[in-house]
Write a protein that holds these residues in place. Structure first.
Motif, PDB file in Angstrom:
ATOM      1  N   SER A  39       0.840  -1.199   0.000  1.00 15.72           N
ATOM      2  CA  SER A  39       0.000   0.000   0.000  1.00 15.72           C
ATOM      3  C   SER A  39       0.876   1.250   0.000  1.00 15.72           C
ATOM      4  O   SER A  39       2.018   1.238   0.473  1.00 15.72           O
ATOM      5  N   ARG A  40       0.333   2.326  -0.501  1.00 20.40           N
ATOM      6  CA  ARG A  40       1.044   3.613  -0.482  1.00 20.40           C
ATOM      7  C   ARG A  40       1.280   4.123   0.943  1.00 20.40           C
ATOM      8  O   ARG A  40       2.070   5.050   1.142  1.00 20.40           O
ATOM      9  N   PHE A  75       7.379   5.717  -1.965  1.00 18.65           N
ATOM     10  CA  PHE A  75       6.225   6.394  -2.550  1.00 18.65           C
ATOM     11  C   PHE A  75       6.378   7.911  -2.518  1.00 18.65           C
ATOM     12  O   PHE A  75       5.904   8.610  -3.421  1.00 18.65           O
ATOM     13  N   TYR A 120       5.270  -4.015  -7.361  1.00 17.52           N
ATOM     14  CA  TYR A 120       4.415  -2.828  -7.429  1.00 17.52           C
ATOM     15  C   TYR A 120       4.601  -2.114  -8.764  1.00 17.52           C
ATOM     16  O   TYR A 120       3.618  -1.734  -9.418  1.00 17.52           O
TER      17      TYR A 120
END
Length: 247
Positions: free
Chosen positions: A23-24, A33, A61
């Motif tokens: 996840s970010r 990120f 990713y």
């Protein structure tokens, strides 16, 4: 060196098959990120080389975004697990894993962008590694490099010797040293960013604090990062991210 990294992935961090993308807001990778991904997206490379890819978390990713990736990792354990994850995530069309040392890695063609994140400090001959990366980039290609700093707050306090030994750090760098090495290897440094304050760095250096990372999810991770940025401004930073272009 390779035996040390087999032990690292088998026992120190217990690398396992990845069944979902990060996840970010993932605290461990939040600086990827914040700083690295925007550079990649602006550059929009056709082909990326990910050096020291570990179990492939960042490669997965990027492949999910449509980038074509070749990932190289010295650890057989990490590479085997990454290949299992690759099949699970169904990203085979965009991503290839290769096991071996970057200095010995052979590949037809060149790359538009190379990721060398938290790798150079592990290499016995860092100059040779930088020359090898330079040779694999097209003219004008970009390398994004990150590495721990010699003047990090916890280094000054004498708290990182055991950590550096356990994770295989052979050295740390200061700003002038790493820039000079990059320039001698044929790169022009485009940007230099210092990040990771003493609070964040402590969570990774001291094993007894590692459990806290598991609880830093979603926007709690973002809030913690704001506090850590303040600690970096007050006490100094622990890591550097450098963008360099092949001359």
């Amino acid at each position: 060196m390779s035996r040390g990294y087999e032990k690292y992935h088998q026992h120190y961090i217990r690398t396992s098959v990845q069944r979902s993308l990060i996840s970010r807001h993932n605290f461990t990778y939040i600086n990827f990120f914040r700083f690295v991904l925007p550079i990649i997206q602006r550059t929009d490379p056709a082909k990326i080389l990910d050096i020291g890819a570990g179990a492939g978390t960042l490669s997965f990713y990027l492949a999910s975004l449509g980038y074509r990736i070749v990932a190289v990792e010295v650890s057989q354990t990490a590479t085997k697990i990454a290949e299992e994850s690759l099949r699970w995530l169904k990203l085979e069309n965009n991503l290839q894993f290769l096991q071996g040392k970057i200095e010995e890695f052979k590949y037809k063609g060149s790359f538009d962008l190379v990721l060398c994140l938290e790798v150079l400090e592990h290499c016995f001959d860092d100059r040779k590694v930088l020359r090898s990366i330079h040779n694999k980039l097209r003219k004008g290609g970009i390398m994004i490099l990150s590495t721990p700093l010699r003047n990090a707050p916890l280094v000054k306090l004498g708290f990182v010797s055991k950590f550096d030994e356990e994770v295989g750090h052979l050295r740390r760098y200061d700003k002038n040293e790493i820039i000079i090495k990059l320039e001698k290897a044929g790169f022009a440094v485009k940007s230099y960013i210092e990040t990771e304050g003493i609070i964040r760095n402590s969570l990774f250096v001291f094993p007894m604090l590692g459990f806290i990372v598991k609880f830093l999810r979603s926007y709690l991770s973002d809030c913690f990062t704001v506090i850590d940025d303040l600690s970096g401004k007050l006490f100094g930073y622990s890591d550097a991210i450098i963008v360099a272009r092949k001359k």
